[in-house]
Design an enzyme around this catalytic site. Structure first.
Site, mmCIF file in Angstrom:
data_model
loop_
_atom_site.group_PDB
_atom_site.id
_atom_site.type_symbol
_atom_site.label_atom_id
_atom_site.label_comp_id
_atom_site.label_asym_id
_atom_site.label_seq_id
_atom_site.Cartn_x
_atom_site.Cartn_y
_atom_site.Cartn_z
ATOM 1 N N SER A 37 -51.644 -27.435 18.174
ATOM 2 C CA SER A 37 -51.286 -28.919 17.622
ATOM 3 C C SER A 37 -52.534 -29.767 18.294
ATOM 4 C CB SER A 37 -50.090 -29.747 18.284
ATOM 5 O OG SER A 37 -50.156 -30.748 19.023
ATOM 6 N N LYS A 38 -53.330 -30.422 17.785
ATOM 7 C CA LYS A 38 -54.416 -31.249 18.303
ATOM 8 C C LYS A 38 -53.884 -32.125 19.683
ATOM 9 C CE LYS A 38 -57.118 -32.006 14.423
ATOM 10 N NZ LYS A 38 -57.929 -32.927 13.450
ATOM 11 N N ARG A 39 -52.780 -32.477 19.363
ATOM 12 C CA ARG A 39 -52.146 -33.332 20.855
ATOM 13 C C ARG A 39 -51.678 -32.530 22.011
ATOM 14 N NH1 ARG A 39 -47.605 -35.400 20.153
ATOM 15 N NH2 ARG A 39 -47.436 -34.713 18.021
#
Ligand code: GLU
Length: 493
Positions: free
Chosen positions: A254-256
């Site tokens: 996930s990018k986050r």
């Protein structure tokens, strides 16, 4: 180049930092091109003006350059090809493959509910209605029966029954053509032979195949956008959907949550060669099972057919470890050179004038053995070039303030080091420290901990006596005295 050489493309949407998964996709495309005298095309899929940003485009291009994967053609930009997509829309419309739809989402949901349909698909309500084209979404008329088969090199044939496929929206009510259409029109115009991309796109592939076949039936020709003349349509490309990347919890990266930005690895001092080597292992491994290999070997050994379809674990610890191995394998001169940007200029944490290349060169073999990434170089030697060391408070609390013998050890070290009679060098410092330890009943390793923190500010670093030799007697003794004072002041300050 032979006429049947592959033409592949990397087609990122610039909606964020350059994702490691995208870099892996770029690499596998690039490998296919390189090993067969093919062409690697870069296409920026920037039709989503709201989410796209110019800096992300620059990020992609510069990260690809860092990884030595500059495109052979492109970057082409979808935002500059809108007129071409409209030609395709016109052709599909005139050929009866698109129809206008004025249903709202609520109306579709209400009808589905009424008919007890759970899945939020489109029921084909407007298929045979007469709705004006202007101002309405245009849907692709999918076949009622039959099976669309995506022949995937990695997964084998993947079947999509047409009955389960919606009449999907190909053009928004604003007139903007959607991803599937633009993507296919480009692949046709750019005469792409292999579509190699992430498996998240597999569900949209049958739509693309249908659009491709519809255009072929309508006698569509390429626009020669890659320099050549306009040609008849190429056949469907070979598909390869690469396995998803997951984190240690086996969740999709996930990018986050996960460190996925290629730029951040470059900026922390990973070597592009090591990074490429690691990317190569995400879903593939050489037939001989090797883990360390260079790009030329990858080009030689890589086969799209050998890519695995199960998710690949993006293991930052393994990547970092591998980078350390690459660093240790570097010729010394190359290591020194690669350290350059971290030692002078904006990244160096000390005043420029304090830096002494000869002192660094003396310590460098020890540093090369100990760092896994280049950003670890400055903290390993900063005590040599800063007027005062950066004292890590945790190290101080543990090795000095928290050690009841620290005061005795520091005082004894001051005494012993200042009364050294011979040269100020590692063996003498070693012997003196050994004696200090014996005086308090401690082995060398434990006796030197408060000394290391007092002088370097840190608990880990290069071997202590080499470090003290380079630092010299004045600074060493000064720092030992200040530490003793700080300790005596008792406040821990
Ligand atoms: N632009 C798409 C994406 O970034 C990829 C399209 C493709 O490779 O076909 O997800």
């Amino acid at each position: 180049m032979a006429g049947d050489a592959p033409r592949v493309r990397f087609a990122p949407s610039p909606t964020g930092y350059f994702h490691v998964g995208s870099a892996r996709t770029a690499l596998f495309n690039w490998l296919v091109a390189r090993q067969a005298g093919g062409t690697f095309v870069l296409r920026i899929e920037d039709t989503d003006a709201e989410r796209g940003r110019e800096e992300w485009v620059d990020g992609i291009i510069s990260a690809m350059h860092w990884l030595s994967m500059d495109p052979d053609e492109g970057p082409f930009r979808q935002s500059e090809r809108t007129a071409r997509y409209h030609q395709a829309v016109d052709a599909l419309w005139e050929g009866g493959r698109l129809y206008a739809c004025d249903c709202t989402r609520d109306q579709i949901d209400a009808r589905n509910k009424e008919h007890g349909i759970q899945t939020p698909g489109y029921d084909g309500f407007c298929r045979d209605r007469v709705v004006t084209r202007e101002g309405h979404a245009l849907r692709f008329r999918t076949p009622d029966e039959g099976i669309t088969v995506v022949h995937d090199v990695i997964r084998g044939p993947v079947e999509f029954p047409c009955s389960a496929m919606d009449d999907f929206v190909a053009v928004k009510s604003t007139g903007v053509p959607l991803f599937v259409l633009a993507n296919v029109v480009d692949d046709i115009d750019m005469t792409i032979t292999h579509v190699i991309r992430g498996e998240d796109l597999l569900p949209t592939t049958p739509k693309g195949v249908l659009a491709w076949e519809a255009l072929a039936t309508l006698g569509w020709v390429t626009d020669g956008s890659t320099g050549g003349p306009s040609r008849p349509m190429p056949g469907l490309p070979v598909f390869a959907h690469l396995p998803m990347l997951v984190n240690e919890q086996r969740k999709k990266l996930s990018k986050r949550r996960d460190p996925v930005a290629v730029e951040s690895y470059r900026d922390r001092g990973y070597l592009p060669e090591a990074f490429l080597n690691y990317l190569g292992l995400l879903g593939w491994s050489p037939p001989g099972g090797e883990e360390l290999f260079d790009t030329a070997q990858m080009v030689e050994w890589f086969r799209l057919e050998d890519v695995n379809h199960s998710p690949a674990f993006f293991d930052v610890a393994k990547l970092t470890h591998m980078n350390g191995e690459y660093i240790r394998a570097m010729p010394f001169e190359s290591f020194i050179e690669a350290c350059g940007p971290w030692l002078t200029g904006p990244l160096a944490p000390w005043p420029e004038a304090n830096f002494d290349p000869a002192v660094f060169a003396a310590m460098a073999p020890l540093v090369q053995e100990r760092v896994a990434v280049f950003s670890e170089v400055p903290p390993m030697v900063d005590f040599l070039f800063l007027d005062q060391p950066v004292v890590e408070e945790e190290a101080w609390a543990k090795a000095v303030a928290g050690d009841e013998l620290a005061g005795t050890i520091l005082a004894a070290a001051i005494e012993a080091y200042s009364s050294l009679t011979g040269a100020w060098e590692r063996d003498a410092l070693h012997a003196a420290t050994l004696a200090v330890g014996e005086g308090v009943g401690r082995k060398l390793g434990k006796a030197q901990a408060p000394i290391r923190v007092a002088v370097t500010g840190r608990r880990v670093g290069p071997p202590l006596f080499e470090a003290l030799e380079e630092l010299g007697p004045d600074k060493t003794l000064d720092r030992l005295r200040s530490a003793l004072e700080r300790l005596a002041a008792g406040s821990g300050r």
